[in-house]
Motif scaffolding. Structure first.
Motif, short mmCIF file in Angstrom:
data_model
loop_
_atom_site.label_atom_id
_atom_site.label_comp_id
_atom_site.label_asym_id
_atom_site.label_seq_id
_atom_site.Cartn_x
_atom_site.Cartn_y
_atom_site.Cartn_z
N LYS A 415 1.29 -0.92 0.51
CA LYS A 415 -0.15 0.27 0.12
C LYS A 415 0.63 0.68 -0.46
N LYS A 416 2.57 1.29 0.74
CA LYS A 416 2.54 2.16 0.47
C LYS A 416 3.25 2.24 -0.96
N VAL A 417 3.50 1.81 -1.67
CA VAL A 417 4.61 1.51 -2.96
C VAL A 417 3.94 2.60 -3.78
N ASP A 418 4.39 4.02 -4.59
CA ASP A 418 3.78 4.79 -5.72
C ASP A 418 3.38 3.88 -6.63
N THR A 419 2.01 3.75 -7.35
CA THR A 419 1.80 3.21 -9.08
C THR A 419 1.02 4.65 -9.37
N SER A 420 1.01 5.56 -8.96
CA SER A 420 0.96 7.03 -9.90
C SER A 420 0.85 6.94 -11.75
N GLY A 421 2.04 5.71 -12.22
CA GLY A 421 2.64 5.72 -13.17
C GLY A 421 2.63 4.02 -13.50
N MET A 422 1.80 3.54 -13.31
CA MET A 422 1.59 1.92 -13.91
C MET A 422 0.30 1.67 -13.98
N LYS A 423 0.14 0.56 -14.32
CA LYS A 423 -1.62 0.18 -15.31
C LYS A 423 -2.14 -0.05 -14.34
N LYS A 424 -2.98 0.13 -14.82
CA LYS A 424 -4.03 -1.65 -13.74
C LYS A 424 -4.26 -2.13 -14.30
N MET A 425 -4.46 -2.89 -13.49
CA MET A 425 -5.34 -4.57 -13.94
C MET A 425 -5.96 -4.93 -14.89
N SER A 426 -7.11 -4.08 -15.20
CA SER A 426 -8.34 -3.51 -15.75
C SER A 426 -7.58 -3.65 -17.53
N ASP A 427 -7.07 -2.93 -17.10
CA ASP A 427 -6.93 -2.64 -18.17
C ASP A 427 -6.28 -3.44 -19.49
N PHE A 428 -5.85 -4.06 -18.69
CA PHE A 428 -4.81 -4.87 -19.38
C PHE A 428 -6.18 -7.12 -20.06
N PHE A 429 -7.04 -6.37 -19.04
CA PHE A 429 -8.28 -7.65 -19.71
C PHE A 429 -9.34 -7.02 -20.32
N GLY A 430 -9.10 -5.02 -20.61
CA GLY A 430 -10.32 -4.90 -21.38
C GLY A 430 -9.44 -4.69 -22.71
N LYS A 431 -7.97 -5.42 -22.83
CA LYS A 431 -7.47 -4.56 -24.15
C LYS A 431 -7.87 -6.16 -25.06
N ALA A 432 -7.72 -6.84 -23.88
CA ALA A 432 -7.49 -8.74 -24.33
C ALA A 432 -9.20 -9.05 -25.01
N ALA A 433 -10.05 -8.03 -24.59
CA ALA A 433 -11.62 -8.22 -24.44
C ALA A 433 -11.87 -7.67 -26.29
N ALA A 434 -11.21 -6.19 -26.24
CA ALA A 434 -11.44 -5.61 -27.20
C ALA A 434 -10.70 -6.82 -28.81
N ALA A 435 -10.00 -7.29 -28.22
CA ALA A 435 -9.13 -7.92 -29.57
C ALA A 435 -10.02 -9.07 -29.44
N LYS A 436 -10.52 -10.00 -29.05
CA LYS A 436 -11.09 -10.89 -29.85
C LYS A 436 -12.41 -10.88 -29.44
N LYS A 437 -13.03 -9.27 -30.24
CA LYS A 437 -14.26 -8.87 -30.97
C LYS A 437 -13.74 -8.66 -32.18
N LYS A 438 -12.62 -7.85 -32.71
CA LYS A 438 -12.17 -6.98 -33.41
C LYS A 438 -11.85 -8.92 -34.15
N SER A 439 -11.56 -10.18 -33.99
CA SER A 439 -11.25 -11.22 -34.36
C SER A 439 -12.53 -11.36 -35.06
#
Length: 439
Positions: A415-439
């Protein structure tokens, strides 16, 4: 010889499995009826169970008829629904029926699922002849109000129920029926034949006599509690403290001085009691009215027992009117009861019930206007709101402390780590779902 002997044996052996094949026990209807009737012991062999229309509602009900004893209705006596019970019926033991080895035979008994008894209770036959003597307005004929013989009265009813016709035309029962009709009808002699005409005044007198007999024997506890005691119970009105202080002052002034000198302990007790009363009178205005704290008792509505007796008679009459009289005849009887020609005067009862109703309304109004303890001010509401908010905040802080105490050291370091520049885990799952829709 052997083949002939074996033939029947073989045939019986082949037929035996067919007869003994159903080994499982199946549910079969009970041989004895499931209802238990308690009938009069002196009933004759001509007694029958009949289905007759109810005199008040016209619905078909079961009755028991004996030409020598009369009509009986069935009163159900059953156990309470939350306490289910059953009844076991067995035969009497016969000492003569014994087996060869000396054991006594025990015939099979029967068991009823519900402990319900239908007791035959006598009912007056005049209630069943009333709809014929005085039909409703829609079925009136030109012969209304005329003296008629009983046979002509019965023959004029084309839609009479078959079982009721069997009772009214029964020769053994005819004498008892005519005797009961004389108590409610005006009669004249026409030669060897007696003629009848319904008299509403005689009918009312007969009902009143029945009601008086019911009152003399005592009404059931349920009727006495609901329609007599509760109806005559007057509310305990509020007590004014000025009256209490005045009564205590008079009692103190009437106490002899010699008696107080002989009993100094009693004098001290009375002094303490008067001091407590004075403290109450100081804290409470003298003209304030507060409800009494002692339990309310049943106040007698009158010095004598005339009012309760009138109410019991009125209750019995109402029961007979609603249970055994047709609606149009009941309306006529009620009209006579409220008229000055009534055989019994219910005006004292009416006035007393009206007085009790006024007292109850007054007590309810004084209770609603005088009970200020239930009223709340705006300041009290604000205080309660602030207390509820503080309570919620305290509970929230306690829950956060419990969560923090249950967390491990690694979770606390993450909780003390600075996560301001990191991506959230939901971003990875969102891209995978969009890729599947395009295919």
């Amino acid at each position: 010889m052997r083949t002939r002997a074996n033939g029947p044996k073989g045939s019986s052996a082949e037929e035996k499995p067919e007869t003994e094949q159903p080994s499982k026990k199946t549910l079969t209807p009970a041989e004895r009826p499931s209802k238990t009737f308690v009938l009069p012991s002196k009933a004759s062999n001509d007694a029958r169970f009949l289905t007759l229309p109810n005199p008040s509602t016209g619905e078909l009900n079961r009755y028991f008829f004996c030409p020598q004893l009369g009509l009986y209705e069935f009163t159900v006596v059953a156990s309470q629904p939350h306490i289910p019970r059953s009844i076991l019926f067995t035969h009497k033991r016969d000492s003569t029926s014994t087996k060869a080895n000396g054991d006594e035979k025990r015939p099979a008994g029967s068991l009823t699922k519900t402990a319900e008894l239908l007791i035959a209770t006598p009912v007056d036959s005049i209630f069943f002849i009333l709809p014929i003597l005085s039909p409703p307005a829609s079925k009136t004929n030109s012969a209304k109000g005329l003296f008629q013989p009983l046979d002509d009265i019965l023959d004029s009813q084309d839609e009479m129920h078959d079982h009721l016709r069997y009772i009214l035309y029964n020769e053994s029962f005819r004498g008892l029926l005519e005797k009961r009709m004389e108590s409610i009808c005006d009669t004249v002699e026409a030669g060897d034949e007696k003629m009848f005409r319904l008299s509403e005044e005689k009918l009312l007198k007969e009902l009143i006599s029945k009601a008086e007999r019911m009152v003399a024997q005592g009404l059931p506890t349920s009727l006495e509690e609901r329609f007599i005691r509760q109806a005559l119970e007057t509310p305990l009105m509020s007590v004014t403290r000025d009256d209490v202080v005045t009564a205590e002052t008079k009692s103190d002034s009437n106490t002899p001085a010699a008696e107080s000198q002989d009993r100094p302990g009693l004098e001290r007790a009375e002094t303490q009691s008067s001091a407590a009363t004075a403290a109450i009178s100081i804290s409470t205005p003298l003209d304030a009215s507060t409800p009494a704290t002692q339990p309310s008792a049943i106040q007698s509505p009158s010095p004598d027992d005339s009012i309760p007796r009138l109410l019991r008679i009125r209750t019995a009459l109402s029961f007979m009117q609603s249970s055994y009289l047709p609606p149009h005849i009941s309306a006529k009887i009620e009209k006579i009861l409220t008229s000055p020609e009534s055989p019994i005067d219910f005006k004292p009862l009416t006035d007393e019930l009206k007085r009790i109703a006024d007292l109850r309304a007054e007590a309810l109004a004084s209770r609603s206007f005088g009970d200020f303890s239930r009223k709340r001010s705006a300041d009290d509401d604000d205080v309660d709101a602030a207390e509820s908010r503080a309570e919620k905040k305290r509970r929230k802080e306690e829950e956060e402390k419990k969560k923090k105490a249950g967390q491990s050291r690694g979770v606390k370091d993450l909780k003390k780590v600075d996560t301001s520049g990191m991506k959230k885990m939901s971003d990875f799952f969102g891209k995978a779902a969009a890729a599947k829709k395009k295919s």
